[in-house]
Design a protein around this motif. Sequence first.
Motif, PDB file in Angstrom:
ATOM      1  N   SER A 119      47.139  59.330  36.157  1.00 22.09           N
ATOM      2  CA  SER A 119      45.992  58.453  36.410  1.00 22.09           C
ATOM      3  C   SER A 119      46.179  57.060  35.830  1.00 22.09           C
ATOM      4  O   SER A 119      45.310  56.202  35.953  1.00 22.09           O
ATOM      5  CB  SER A 119      44.704  59.072  35.850  1.00 22.09           C
ATOM      6  N   ARG A 120      47.336  56.834  35.182  1.00 19.88           N
ATOM      7  CA  ARG A 120      47.645  55.511  34.651  1.00 19.88           C
ATOM      8  C   ARG A 120      48.515  54.779  35.664  1.00 19.88           C
ATOM      9  O   ARG A 120      49.552  55.279  36.102  1.00 19.88           O
ATOM     10  CB  ARG A 120      48.414  55.607  33.324  1.00 19.88           C
ATOM     11  N   TYR A 121      48.103  53.590  36.062  1.00 20.69           N
ATOM     12  CA  TYR A 121      48.849  52.830  37.050  1.00 20.69           C
ATOM     13  C   TYR A 121      49.534  51.630  36.395  1.00 20.69           C
ATOM     14  O   TYR A 121      49.056  51.109  35.383  1.00 20.69           O
ATOM     15  CB  TYR A 121      47.928  52.374  38.191  1.00 20.69           C
ATOM     16  N   PRO A 122      50.650  51.200  36.975  1.00 19.49           N
ATOM     17  CA  PRO A 122      51.398  50.087  36.378  1.00 19.49           C
ATOM     18  C   PRO A 122      50.554  48.820  36.286  1.00 19.49           C
ATOM     19  O   PRO A 122      49.769  48.532  37.187  1.00 19.49           O
ATOM     20  CB  PRO A 122      52.566  49.889  37.359  1.00 19.49           C
ATOM     21  N   ASP A 123      50.718  48.093  35.201  1.00 28.90           N
ATOM     22  CA  ASP A 123      50.027  46.816  35.115  1.00 28.90           C
ATOM     23  C   ASP A 123      50.891  45.751  35.808  1.00 28.90           C
ATOM     24  O   ASP A 123      51.981  46.033  36.312  1.00 28.90           O
ATOM     25  CB  ASP A 123      49.718  46.441  33.666  1.00 28.90           C
ATOM     26  N   MET A 124      50.380  44.536  35.837  1.00 25.14           N
ATOM     27  CA  MET A 124      51.042  43.476  36.583  1.00 25.14           C
ATOM     28  C   MET A 124      52.457  43.214  36.074  1.00 25.14           C
ATOM     29  O   MET A 124      53.379  42.987  36.858  1.00 25.14           O
ATOM     30  CB  MET A 124      50.199  42.200  36.529  1.00 25.14           C
ATOM     31  N   GLU A 125      52.652  43.258  34.766  1.00 26.91           N
ATOM     32  CA  GLU A 125      53.980  42.990  34.211  1.00 26.91           C
ATOM     33  C   GLU A 125      54.974  44.074  34.607  1.00 26.91           C
ATOM     34  O   GLU A 125      56.137  43.784  34.913  1.00 26.91           O
ATOM     35  CB  GLU A 125      53.893  42.888  32.683  1.00 26.91           C
ATOM     36  N   GLU A 126      54.528  45.329  34.629  1.00 25.94           N
ATOM     37  CA  GLU A 126      55.415  46.423  35.039  1.00 25.94           C
ATOM     38  C   GLU A 126      55.813  46.275  36.504  1.00 25.94           C
ATOM     39  O   GLU A 126      56.964  46.504  36.880  1.00 25.94           O
ATOM     40  CB  GLU A 126      54.727  47.766  34.801  1.00 25.94           C
ATOM     41  N   ARG A 127      54.843  45.898  37.341  1.00 20.29           N
ATOM     42  CA  ARG A 127      55.161  45.684  38.759  1.00 20.29           C
ATOM     43  C   ARG A 127      56.137  44.517  38.924  1.00 20.29           C
ATOM     44  O   ARG A 127      57.042  44.566  39.750  1.00 20.29           O
ATOM     45  CB  ARG A 127      53.873  45.412  39.542  1.00 20.29           C
ATOM     46  N   LYS A 128      55.928  43.478  38.146  1.00 17.48           N
ATOM     47  CA  LYS A 128      56.828  42.322  38.220  1.00 17.48           C
ATOM     48  C   LYS A 128      58.254  42.731  37.872  1.00 17.48           C
ATOM     49  O   LYS A 128      59.206  42.351  38.573  1.00 17.48           O
ATOM     50  CB  LYS A 128      56.336  41.220  37.278  1.00 17.48           C
ATOM     51  N   GLN A 129      58.424  43.513  36.825  1.00 16.67           N
ATOM     52  CA  GLN A 129      59.753  43.935  36.410  1.00 16.67           C
ATOM     53  C   GLN A 129      60.384  44.858  37.459  1.00 16.67           C
ATOM     54  O   GLN A 129      61.597  44.802  37.694  1.00 16.67           O
ATOM     55  CB  GLN A 129      59.693  44.632  35.049  1.00 16.67           C
ATOM     56  N   ASP A 154      53.170  31.048  41.984  1.00 18.51           N
ATOM     57  CA  ASP A 154      52.120  32.009  41.629  1.00 18.51           C
ATOM     58  C   ASP A 154      52.337  33.360  42.312  1.00 18.51           C
ATOM     59  O   ASP A 154      51.412  34.175  42.390  1.00 18.51           O
ATOM     60  CB  ASP A 154      50.743  31.450  42.001  1.00 18.51           C
ATOM     61  N   PHE A 155      53.554  33.622  42.807  1.00 20.56           N
ATOM     62  CA  PHE A 155      53.808  34.844  43.576  1.00 20.56           C
ATOM     63  C   PHE A 155      53.360  36.096  42.831  1.00 20.56           C
ATOM     64  O   PHE A 155      52.751  37.000  43.416  1.00 20.56           O
ATOM     65  CB  PHE A 155      55.299  34.957  43.921  1.00 20.56           C
ATOM     66  N   TYR A 156      53.658  36.203  41.547  1.00 20.48           N
ATOM     67  CA  TYR A 156      53.385  37.435  40.799  1.00 20.48           C
ATOM     68  C   TYR A 156      51.910  37.603  40.445  1.00 20.48           C
ATOM     69  O   TYR A 156      51.494  38.697  40.058  1.00 20.48           O
ATOM     70  CB  TYR A 156      54.231  37.479  39.526  1.00 20.48           C
ATOM     71  N   THR A 157      51.132  36.564  40.553  1.00 17.93           N
ATOM     72  CA  THR A 157      49.711  36.642  40.184  1.00 17.93           C
ATOM     73  C   THR A 157      48.766  36.394  41.355  1.00 17.93           C
ATOM     74  O   THR A 157      47.556  36.556  41.217  1.00 17.93           O
ATOM     75  CB  THR A 157      49.394  35.625  39.076  1.00 17.93           C
ATOM     76  N   ALA A 158      49.302  36.011  42.505  1.00 20.92           N
ATOM     77  CA  ALA A 158      48.462  35.663  43.653  1.00 20.92           C
ATOM     78  C   ALA A 158      47.837  36.901  44.285  1.00 20.92           C
ATOM     79  O   ALA A 158      48.380  38.008  44.187  1.00 20.92           O
ATOM     80  CB  ALA A 158      49.298  34.929  44.703  1.00 20.92           C
ATOM     81  N   PRO A 159      46.702  36.745  44.967  1.00 23.51           N
ATOM     82  CA  PRO A 159      46.118  37.854  45.735  1.00 23.51           C
ATOM     83  C   PRO A 159      46.882  38.018  47.047  1.00 23.51           C
ATOM     84  O   PRO A 159      47.670  37.137  47.434  1.00 23.51           O
ATOM     85  CB  PRO A 159      44.680  37.388  45.982  1.00 23.51           C
ATOM     86  N   ALA A 160      46.642  39.125  47.736  1.00 23.30           N
ATOM     87  CA  ALA A 160      47.274  39.342  49.038  1.00 23.30           C
ATOM     88  C   ALA A 160      46.394  38.831  50.173  1.00 23.30           C
ATOM     89  O   ALA A 160      46.869  38.635  51.292  1.00 23.30           O
ATOM     90  CB  ALA A 160      47.567  40.827  49.243  1.00 23.30           C
ATOM     91  N   SER A 161      45.116  38.609  49.897  1.00 26.02           N
ATOM     92  CA  SER A 161      44.192  38.087  50.910  1.00 26.02           C
ATOM     93  C   SER A 161      42.966  37.521  50.201  1.00 26.02           C
ATOM     94  O   SER A 161      42.851  37.617  48.978  1.00 26.02           O
ATOM     95  CB  SER A 161      43.774  39.192  51.896  1.00 26.02           C
ATOM     96  N   THR A 162      42.058  36.952  50.965  1.00 32.35           N
ATOM     97  CA  THR A 162      40.858  36.370  50.366  1.00 32.35           C
ATOM     98  C   THR A 162      39.772  37.402  50.097  1.00 32.35           C
ATOM     99  O   THR A 162      39.037  37.302  49.121  1.00 32.35           O
ATOM    100  CB  THR A 162      40.270  35.274  51.264  1.00 32.35           C
ATOM    101  N   LYS A 163      39.663  38.411  50.963  1.00 29.07           N
ATOM    102  CA  LYS A 163      38.573  39.386  50.790  1.00 29.07           C
ATOM    103  C   LYS A 163      38.899  40.782  51.312  1.00 29.07           C
ATOM    104  O   LYS A 163      38.052  41.667  51.281  1.00 29.07           O
ATOM    105  CB  LYS A 163      37.306  38.886  51.467  1.00 29.07           C
ATOM    106  N   GLU A 174      51.687  43.641  44.363  1.00 28.14           N
ATOM    107  CA  GLU A 174      51.448  45.059  44.623  1.00 28.14           C
ATOM    108  C   GLU A 174      51.704  45.391  46.095  1.00 28.14           C
ATOM    109  O   GLU A 174      52.349  46.387  46.423  1.00 28.14           O
ATOM    110  CB  GLU A 174      50.013  45.417  44.249  1.00 28.14           C
ATOM    111  N   HIS A 175      51.209  44.539  46.989  1.00 24.84           N
ATOM    112  CA  HIS A 175      51.390  44.762  48.422  1.00 24.84           C
ATOM    113  C   HIS A 175      52.874  44.735  48.797  1.00 24.84           C
ATOM    114  O   HIS A 175      53.344  45.576  49.573  1.00 24.84           O
ATOM    115  CB  HIS A 175      50.632  43.686  49.204  1.00 24.84           C
ATOM    116  N   SER A 176      53.616  43.799  48.257  1.00 24.59           N
ATOM    117  CA  SER A 176      55.040  43.680  48.573  1.00 24.59           C
ATOM    118  C   SER A 176      55.792  44.955  48.177  1.00 24.59           C
ATOM    119  O   SER A 176      56.655  45.440  48.918  1.00 24.59           O
ATOM    120  CB  SER A 176      55.637  42.470  47.864  1.00 24.59           C
ATOM    121  N   LEU A 177      55.461  45.506  47.018  1.00 23.35           N
ATOM    122  CA  LEU A 177      56.103  46.742  46.574  1.00 23.35           C
ATOM    123  C   LEU A 177      55.679  47.925  47.435  1.00 23.35           C
ATOM    124  O   LEU A 177      56.504  48.804  47.749  1.00 23.35           O
ATOM    125  CB  LEU A 177      55.759  47.009  45.103  1.00 23.35           C
TER     126      LEU A 177
END
Length: 297
Positions: A119-129, A154-163, A174-177
């Motif tokens: 139930s623990r999901y990777p945080d942003m830094e883990e996904r980046k690595q 801002d690739f690693y911190t940007a959203p995938a869409s507006t809404k 996250e979407h790219s992975l």
Amino acid sequence: MEEKLCYVCSPYRGDVARNVKYAQELTGRAVRRGLVPITPHLYITQALDDRNPEERALGMEAGLHLLEPCECIMIGGRYGISEGMRYEIERAHKMGKNFSFADCGKLNGKDEGFLREMSRYPDMEERKQEFIHLLSFVERDGVQKLLEWLESTDFYTAPASTKYHGAYAGGLLEHSLNVFRRLVKRCPAADMDTLTIAALLHDVCKIHLYEKTEDGYRHNEQFPIGHGEKSVILILRHMPLTDEEITAISWHMGAFDSRAGAGRSLSQAWEKCPLALHLHLADMEATWFDEKRGPQE
């Protein structure tokens, strides 16, 4: 009713009569909570012999296909976590599903630790690595130059869409992975460098595309040159691409691409480059099955 699909995960083998009754109870709980439950072991076992290893494997695989469109998985822990449940839970974890726990207060230490980890999901830094690790394995001149460029954006911190899907910080990463995992599953025999490049970089066109507002994000396009073709242009500034990669990335939007209605360009792209179709489908699967949708930010 919320009309959210919920996958019900509970044991079947062992005390079958007891476990069927428990699965029925969990299904009823899900309905009363306004969910639409999917409980494969209540009906697939009526058509296949769970005692036959081959038929059991077929049933498990069929059930896991039903997991894909579900938003959450309800885990019934009254009688512990069985081997089959572990497999389902691990798959749900990889798909990024939300977890709902029922009767899990008295699990043994092993089962409790397993659920805590799943139930623990990777945080942003883990996904980046993970992203950097995958792309670093690509044997192509310019990979490191491209990674350095991504680090400056801002690739690693940007959203995938507006809404819609991934409309939150880190959503694009996250979407790219997710697209990478989907594409590899769809094309297991294809060249891994090409799959990695096409999947991980198909949406670099969204770099510096979104601007944060008080209630979400809005478009702030600085380079209005298209979508897939914009990604191709940005990548080529740092690293060469094959014709197959150019075609796939350029047409990854499929029929949603504004160019699709003009002549037979899209059909020709899919005919000459099957990867373009697979990338589009992997993109859609990641969007609809793996990621949060709606204004949840």
